[in-house]
Design a protein around this motif. Structure first.
Motif, mmCIF file in Angstrom:
data_model
loop_
_atom_site.group_PDB
_atom_site.id
_atom_site.type_symbol
_atom_site.label_atom_id
_atom_site.label_comp_id
_atom_site.label_asym_id
_atom_site.label_seq_id
_atom_site.Cartn_x
_atom_site.Cartn_y
_atom_site.Cartn_z
ATOM 1 N N TYR A 187 0.825 -1.213 0.000
ATOM 2 C CA TYR A 187 0.000 0.000 0.000
ATOM 3 C C TYR A 187 0.857 1.260 0.000
ATOM 4 O O TYR A 187 0.494 2.264 -0.618
ATOM 5 C CB TYR A 187 -0.940 -0.015 1.214
ATOM 6 N N ARG A 188 1.986 1.235 0.696
ATOM 7 C CA ARG A 188 2.873 2.393 0.671
ATOM 8 C C ARG A 188 3.351 2.653 -0.767
ATOM 9 O O ARG A 188 3.383 3.802 -1.216
ATOM 10 C CB ARG A 188 4.067 2.172 1.607
ATOM 11 N N TYR A 189 3.698 1.580 -1.470
ATOM 12 C CA TYR A 189 4.149 1.744 -2.851
ATOM 13 C C TYR A 189 3.021 2.266 -3.731
ATOM 14 O O TYR A 189 3.243 3.141 -4.584
ATOM 15 C CB TYR A 189 4.653 0.407 -3.401
ATOM 16 N N LEU A 190 1.792 1.765 -3.536
ATOM 17 C CA LEU A 190 0.653 2.226 -4.326
ATOM 18 C C LEU A 190 0.429 3.721 -4.139
ATOM 19 O O LEU A 190 0.213 4.461 -5.112
ATOM 20 C CB LEU A 190 -0.605 1.448 -3.917
ATOM 21 N N VAL A 191 0.501 4.191 -2.902
ATOM 22 C CA VAL A 191 0.307 5.613 -2.621
ATOM 23 C C VAL A 191 1.438 6.443 -3.212
ATOM 24 O O VAL A 191 1.203 7.503 -3.808
ATOM 25 C CB VAL A 191 0.179 5.845 -1.096
ATOM 26 N N GLU A 192 2.673 5.988 -3.061
ATOM 27 C CA GLU A 192 3.803 6.724 -3.637
ATOM 28 C C GLU A 192 3.664 6.848 -5.158
ATOM 29 O O GLU A 192 3.920 7.912 -5.739
ATOM 30 C CB GLU A 192 5.123 6.038 -3.281
ATOM 31 N N CYS A 193 3.254 5.779 -5.814
ATOM 32 C CA CYS A 193 3.059 5.833 -7.269
ATOM 33 C C CYS A 193 1.976 6.839 -7.639
ATOM 34 O O CYS A 193 2.119 7.605 -8.600
ATOM 35 C CB CYS A 193 2.707 4.462 -7.806
ATOM 36 N N ALA A 194 0.873 6.852 -6.885
ATOM 37 C CA ALA A 194 -0.209 7.796 -7.161
ATOM 38 C C ALA A 194 0.254 9.239 -7.012
ATOM 39 O O ALA A 194 -0.241 10.142 -7.706
ATOM 40 C CB ALA A 194 -1.386 7.527 -6.227
ATOM 41 N N LEU A 195 1.216 9.461 -6.125
ATOM 42 C CA LEU A 195 1.763 10.807 -5.919
ATOM 43 C C LEU A 195 2.842 11.170 -6.933
ATOM 44 O O LEU A 195 3.400 12.260 -6.893
ATOM 45 C CB LEU A 195 2.333 10.918 -4.502
ATOM 46 N N GLY A 196 3.152 10.236 -7.835
ATOM 47 C CA GLY A 196 4.151 10.506 -8.863
ATOM 48 C C GLY A 196 5.539 10.036 -8.516
ATOM 49 O O GLY A 196 6.473 10.208 -9.304
ATOM 50 N N ASN A 197 5.696 9.424 -7.331
ATOM 51 C CA ASN A 197 7.004 8.908 -6.927
ATOM 52 C C ASN A 197 7.137 7.456 -7.387
ATOM 53 O O ASN A 197 7.204 6.526 -6.574
ATOM 54 C CB ASN A 197 7.165 9.008 -5.407
ATOM 55 N N VAL A 198 7.170 7.276 -8.700
ATOM 56 C CA VAL A 198 7.170 5.937 -9.280
ATOM 57 C C VAL A 198 8.605 5.450 -9.397
ATOM 58 O O VAL A 198 9.380 5.949 -10.216
ATOM 59 C CB VAL A 198 6.485 5.929 -10.663
ATOM 60 N N GLN A 199 8.963 4.493 -8.573
ATOM 61 C CA GLN A 199 10.317 3.966 -8.540
ATOM 62 C C GLN A 199 10.294 2.465 -8.801
ATOM 63 O O GLN A 199 9.320 1.784 -8.479
ATOM 64 C CB GLN A 199 10.948 4.218 -7.165
ATOM 65 N N ASP A 200 11.370 1.958 -9.386
ATOM 66 C CA ASP A 200 11.517 0.505 -9.465
ATOM 67 C C ASP A 200 11.805 -0.020 -8.060
ATOM 68 O O ASP A 200 12.568 0.569 -7.301
ATOM 69 C CB ASP A 200 12.655 0.123 -10.406
ATOM 70 N N ALA A 201 11.176 -1.122 -7.723
ATOM 71 C CA ALA A 201 11.394 -1.745 -6.412
ATOM 72 C C ALA A 201 11.382 -3.250 -6.605
ATOM 73 O O ALA A 201 10.804 -3.767 -7.561
ATOM 74 C CB ALA A 201 10.311 -1.313 -5.435
ATOM 75 N N ASP A 202 12.037 -3.944 -5.703
ATOM 76 C CA ASP A 202 12.104 -5.404 -5.775
ATOM 77 C C ASP A 202 11.044 -5.991 -4.842
ATOM 78 O O ASP A 202 11.137 -5.882 -3.622
ATOM 79 C CB ASP A 202 13.500 -5.877 -5.354
ATOM 80 N N PHE A 203 10.033 -6.617 -5.442
ATOM 81 C CA PHE A 203 8.963 -7.235 -4.674
ATOM 82 C C PHE A 203 9.058 -8.757 -4.694
ATOM 83 O O PHE A 203 8.055 -9.449 -4.534
ATOM 84 C CB PHE A 203 7.600 -6.772 -5.199
ATOM 85 N N SER A 204 10.266 -9.269 -4.875
ATOM 86 C CA SER A 204 10.462 -10.717 -4.800
ATOM 87 C C SER A 204 10.095 -11.217 -3.400
ATOM 88 O O SER A 204 10.237 -10.497 -2.406
ATOM 89 C CB SER A 204 11.926 -11.075 -5.084
ATOM 90 N N ILE A 205 9.628 -12.460 -3.324
ATOM 91 C CA ILE A 205 9.232 -13.032 -2.043
ATOM 92 C C ILE A 205 10.481 -13.397 -1.257
ATOM 93 O O ILE A 205 11.313 -14.185 -1.724
ATOM 94 C CB ILE A 205 8.363 -14.286 -2.233
#
Length: 401
Positions: free
Chosen positions: A293-311
Motif C-alpha cells: 500500500y505504501r508503494y501504491l500511494v507513492e506511485c499515485a503521488l508521482g514517486n514511481v520507482q523501481d522496487a524489488d517485490f520478490s518473495i
C-alpha cells in the motif's frame, strides 16, 4: 502533506485510507451513502455517486487534489484513469483501464498476443449467444463486459437458459450494452495477485479456489500458498506476467483469475487493482512481506520507482485462506452464533465479518457481494493454517430458528 482522492469511499477502501493518513497525507473520499463507514476515517468527503464524473471533478478541483487512487474495485478504475488524465496525475491511462475492465477486450488481447483463451463471442442479442452454444455444443458462460462481484454471470447449457438470463447479464454492462459469451472452462480456478513496477511485474500471492455447490460461479474458499504440488505455479506466473508486461500497464496492483483445464491455464479476467475482501490489504502483504500500500500511494503521488517485490525466504512457507461462511440448510432466520470466541481469540485470524445479524433472514448467495460473511487466516505454514481452519469448522456455527 498531500491530498489524495480515494474512489469509491466503500468499506474496502478503509485500509487504504488508513495507510494514506499513516504516511502523513489527507484522504478524501466520494461515496453515495450518508452512512458510508469510510467517511469517519477520511479527512473530507463528498456524498455523491462516483459515476457522477462532473461532480467528482468539481470536488477534486475545489480540494486541489494531488493524487487519485483506488483498490479492490474494478468499476472505479476507469474513473481513476479519467480523473488522472484530467488533472495530469500519476495514474493508469484510460486505455489501460479499458483493457483491465472490459472482458471482451481481454479476450481480444489474448488472441492478438498468443495467450490461451476459450471460444467466445460479443453478443448484443440472446440469439447470438444461442448460435455460439449450438456451434460449440458445450456449456457457455455469459457475463457482462465490465461488471464486478459476479453480478450477471451465468452458466448456461440450453437456449432456454440463455433467454432466461441474457437480459439480466446485459443490464450489468456499463460501457456497451453487450454480453460476452464464451465456452465454460472445466477445471480448477486460481487467483493471482501481483504488483507492477516500471520495469517488472511480481507475483505476490496465488490461491486455489473452491466454489459453492449451489452456484459454481461463486467462490467459497481461496487457499493461498507459494507452491502447489498439483499445479505448476511457475507456469501460471509466467503466463500472467506476459499479459501484464505486454499490456503496457503503468504501475500498481493486479488481480487475475485463471482456470486450469487439461493442464493449460486460461485467463478468466484480470483487473488493475488488488483482490477484494481484503486480499490486497491483508493477505498479499502477509504472503509477500512487502508494504504494497505504501508503494501504491507513492506511485499515485508521482514517486514511481523501481522496487524489488520478490518473495523473501522468510515468507516462502507462508499460507493464508479467505473462507466464506456457508448458509446453513439453504437459509432461514438466524437465532445465534455458536463458538464465536474461536473467531475472536485465534491470533492467526486477522479479520472476520458477517453481513447480517441475529434476527436477520439469510439465504444462499446469488453473487459475490451477497455472500453472508468471511474470515481470513494468515499463518506461518500450511500445517498451522489447516489447524486453525479445522478449529473453526469444529467449533463455530450459525444457528437458525
Amino acid at each position: 502533506m498531500k491530498k489524495i482522492l480515494v474512489l469509491p469511499g466503500s468499506y474496502w477502501q478503509i485500509p487504504l485510507i488508513q495507510k494514506i493518513k499513516e504516511m502523513g497525507h489527507k484522504a478524501l473520499v466520494v461515496n453515495p451513502y450518508e452512512d458510508s463507514p469510510c467517511f469517519s476515517y477520511a479527512d473530507d468527503h463528498l456524498q455523491a455517486n462516483i459515476f457522477d464524473l462532473d461532480s467528482v471533478i468539481r470536488y477534486a478541483e475545489e480540494q486541489e487534489i494531488d493524487a487519485v487512487v483506488s483498490d479492490e474495485c474494478d468499476i472505479a478504475m476507469p474513473l481513476v484513469a479519467k480523473i488522472g488524465k484530467h488533472f495530469s496525475l500519476s495514474s493508469i491511462t484510460p486505455e489501460s483501464a479499458a483493457l483491465y475492465t472490459d472482458k471482451f477486450l481481454m479476450r481480444e488481447f489474448c488472441k492478438m498476443n498468443g495467450l490461451r483463451y476459450p471460444e467466445y463471442r460479443l453478443c448484443k442479442t440472446a440469439e447470438e449467444a444461442i448460435d455460439l452454444l449450438e456451434q460449440l455444443k458445450r456449456p457457455l458462460i455469459i457475463k457482462p463486459l465490465d461488471s464486478n462481484a459476479s453480478h450477471g454471470v451465468f452458466k448456461v447449457e440450453t437456449p432456454e437458459d440463455i433467454r432466461a438470463h441474457f437480459e439480466e447479464a446485459l443490464s450489468f454492462s456499463r460501457v456497451e450494452k453487450a454480453v460476452l459469451a464464451e465456452r465454460f472452462i472445466e477445471g480448477t480456478e486460481f487467483t493471482v495477485d501481483g504488483i507492477k513496477t516500471p520495469s517488472s511485474h511480481y507475483t505476490l500471492a496465488i490461491s486455489e479456489k473452491k466454489h459453492f455447490k449451489h452456484n459454481v460461479n461463486i467462490a467459497n474458499e481461496l487457499l493461498f500458498s507459494h507452491n502447489n504440488t498439483s499445479f505448476d505455479y511457475a507456469q501460471l506466473k509466467e503466463i500472467n506476467d506476459k499479459f501484464v508486461m505486454l499490456s503496457g500497464l503503468q504501475h500498481g496492483f493486479t488481480h487475475a483469475e485463471y482456470k486450469c483445464e487439461d493442464g493449460e491455464y486460461y485467463l478468466i479476467e484480470i483487473g488493475a487493482r488488488g483482490g477484494g475482501n481484503m486480499i490486497s490489504s491483508v493477505i498479499t502483504q502477509h504472503m509477500s512481506g512487502h508494504d504494497t500500500y505504501r508503494y501504491l500511494v507513492e506511485c499515485a503521488l508521482g514517486n514511481v520507482q523501481d522496487a524489488d517485490f520478490s518473495i523473501p525466504n522468510t515468507h516462502k512457507e507462508h499460507a493464508a485462506v479467505l473462507k466464506f461462511f456457508q448458509t446453513p440448510a439453504g437459509g432461514g432466520k438466524v437465532k445465534a452464533f455458536r463458538g464465536l470466541e474461536v473467531l475472536e481469540n485465534e491470533p492467526d485470524i486477522k479479520k472476520y465479518m458477517f453481513n447480517f445479524k441475529v434476527g436477520d433472514t439469510i439465504a444462499d448467495c446469488v453473487s459475490d457481494s451477497a455472500r453472508i460473511g468471511f474470515y481470513i487466516v494468515c499463518s506461518s505454514s500450511m500445517q498451522k493454517l489447516k489447524t486453525v481452519i479445522d478449529r473453526v469448522e469444529q467449533n463455530f456455527a450459525i444457528e437458525l430458528e
